[in-house]
Motif scaffolding. Sequence first.
Motif, PDB file in Angstrom:
ATOM      1  N   VAL A   1       0.884  -1.193   0.000  1.00  0.00           N
ATOM      2  CA  VAL A   1       0.000   0.000   0.000  1.00  0.00           C
ATOM      3  C   VAL A   1       0.907   1.225   0.000  1.00  0.00           C
ATOM      4  O   VAL A   1       1.699   1.427   0.930  1.00  0.00           O
ATOM      5  N   VAL A   2       0.800   2.035  -1.082  1.00  0.00           N
ATOM      6  CA  VAL A   2       1.637   3.219  -1.253  1.00  0.00           C
ATOM      7  C   VAL A   2       0.734   4.450  -1.291  1.00  0.00           C
ATOM      8  O   VAL A   2      -0.311   4.453  -1.975  1.00  0.00           O
ATOM      9  N   ALA A   3       1.134   5.523  -0.588  1.00  0.00           N
ATOM     10  CA  ALA A   3       0.400   6.811  -0.636  1.00  0.00           C
ATOM     11  C   ALA A   3       1.423   7.934  -0.499  1.00  0.00           C
ATOM     12  O   ALA A   3       2.223   7.946   0.436  1.00  0.00           O
ATOM     13  N   ARG A   4       1.379   8.879  -1.439  1.00  0.00           N
ATOM     14  CA  ARG A   4       2.300  10.017  -1.395  1.00  0.00           C
ATOM     15  C   ARG A   4       1.660  11.208  -2.105  1.00  0.00           C
ATOM     16  O   ARG A   4       0.743  11.049  -2.927  1.00  0.00           O
ATOM     17  N   SER A   5       2.157  12.357  -1.796  1.00  0.00           N
ATOM     18  CA  SER A   5       1.659  13.594  -2.429  1.00  0.00           C
ATOM     19  C   SER A   5       2.745  14.180  -3.299  1.00  0.00           C
ATOM     20  O   SER A   5       3.935  13.975  -3.062  1.00  0.00           O
ATOM     21  N   PHE A   6       2.340  14.894  -4.308  1.00  0.00           N
ATOM     22  CA  PHE A   6       3.282  15.571  -5.191  1.00  0.00           C
ATOM     23  C   PHE A   6       2.576  16.769  -5.828  1.00  0.00           C
ATOM     24  O   PHE A   6       1.341  16.871  -5.818  1.00  0.00           O
TER      25      PHE A   6
END
Length: 637
Positions: free
Chosen positions: A560-565
């Motif tokens: 499970v991957v979650a990131r902002s950009f």
Amino acid sequence: MALLPILRLVCLSALWLAMGCGVTACGAAHQDPSRPSAPDPANQVQVLQQALAVVRPDGAGQGQAPQPAEVALPHDWDRIYPGRNGTATYRLAFPYRGGGQDIPALYLARAANSFEMHLNGKLLAASGAMDAPALYGGQRPLYIPVPEAMLRPENELTITIAARANAKAGLSRVEFGPGQLVHSHYLGALWFRVIGPLVITALSLLLTAISLLIWWRQRDPLFGLYALAEIAWSVSVVERLLDSAPLPLHAWQVLVLASRTLFIVATARFALIIIDVRSPWPAWLVTAFLWIKLPLIVVMTFLFNAPSLKLFDWAINMLLACGIATALAWAALRRPSRERLVLAATVALASALSTADMIRIQFSNDFYWDTSLTKYVSQLFSLSMAWLLVDRYTRTTSTLAELNRNLDRKVAQKEEELHLLYAHSREIEREQATLRERGRIMRDMHDGLGSTLVGALSLLRSGHGSPMVLQQHLQQALDALKLSVDAMQDTGGDLAVVLGNLRYRLRARLEAAKLRVDWQVERLPPVAGLTPQIVRELQYLLLEALSNVMQHAGGATVQVVARSFAGTSVEGEAILIEIRDDGHGFDAASGAPGHGLANMRSRAAAIGGELSIASSERGTTVSLLLYPARWAEGEAA
């Protein structure tokens, strides 16, 4: 109001204007040169009314020497020699007994247009050039102290004047006596003929400036007409303050006569507007007055002091005054008001004074109308118009203030009504939101929990379901119920909390499926507009993705991957959530049986996200790209 101090100034100026009229009227009553007077033994003031005159009008016979003749004073040149220049020498005899403590003096109301004065052969006073007399020279009152050294028991006063045609030339009566008594007569005439007009002209110009200011701001024709009338009157009386004409003679006389006509017309128009005349005949009367006065002004320019023209001019003025007075009286009787009554009284008083002046002067020696009060009648109109303007403006201001108060009350009432309507609409919105929330909960329970329970119940009735399968169905139903409850909790705009709750709820199922969880969730920024509806759609979407991993992928690890950009300048910051497994994959192009993937895409679109699925032999990746700015703008469902 911003103009209220100005109106107070108008009232004060009008009061001073009235006082000026009173002073000049008192001066007229005090000093009347047309009134016969005899020497007063008590105060020893002598009024010299007879003179031996040698008159030399231009154009007279050159071969004959003029003969001295006895004349009565005042000696009005324009009455005897109209339209002609010339000179005249007057010899007056008077005794002097001496013995007084006061310095003796002479007082003359007029010695025009230039003069030289000799007492017992010695020069006593002089004014103007004898070869080029000024237009208005010598027309102001004269006070001349007399040195006692020049006086004898019997004295001869010689006065030589240079007369200019149609310029009110001549010699008035001469007063001789103690300086203090003579000076009091001089001051009365000075106030009436010079200081009074000067003060009233200054006040008229002040009122003109105030009226023009109000007219400029409001464009009210009443204030414009009042200012025009005051300007015209000021021009018509300024000649009393001058020695010579500021323009060529005929041009100046046209300007003076035209200004008097303009004053009458502006006053008449002012009165017609005030009384709101419905009939057209008063306006026609004003127009006819103008057509008659314009050629009359041209004729009077060359025959300024002709008695017949003066009488005709007075008659024309009185005709217009009587017509306006009739319109005022008729309007006052039919529609009584303070404005109509004041104007009617002013016109009646002005007409009476003018008529009285005409009758009195016709039977007196005041050929030049020096003691006439008619020239100050304009101040009655000025005072009346000033009062009417102040009264009308005050009443208008009061009316506007009352209208503003009523408007404020109505606005407050409408604001209260709008506030109640707004509160009612908010209540309706809350009720509708509650109903929508209930509908979503019921739909989710029907589509998720309900369908899972129905499936478990069907397996149980058929007798073919193993305990393990029934357990899975019941666990799915329980997870769906718990996620629905979690979606209603306040997350504070933190997506990491939403993902953490989902991990917590699925932990037992993931362990039962022997899947290792690789948690790669970074610290995410707070998100505005993260409503329970968006949380629910997001949870069900991720639940479907994880359920597919547990049931169909056959892998050992789920990541499970979650990131902002940073996104585009329009969309702003973006958040990427990915569910990856290392299973055998499937053909994403051909799709998969059932409605799972279709539901996932529908839920992604509902929250303004973009869903993509990539699958191969090494595993499957479900990517969800979210734009929180759309939630803040209300674009998400």
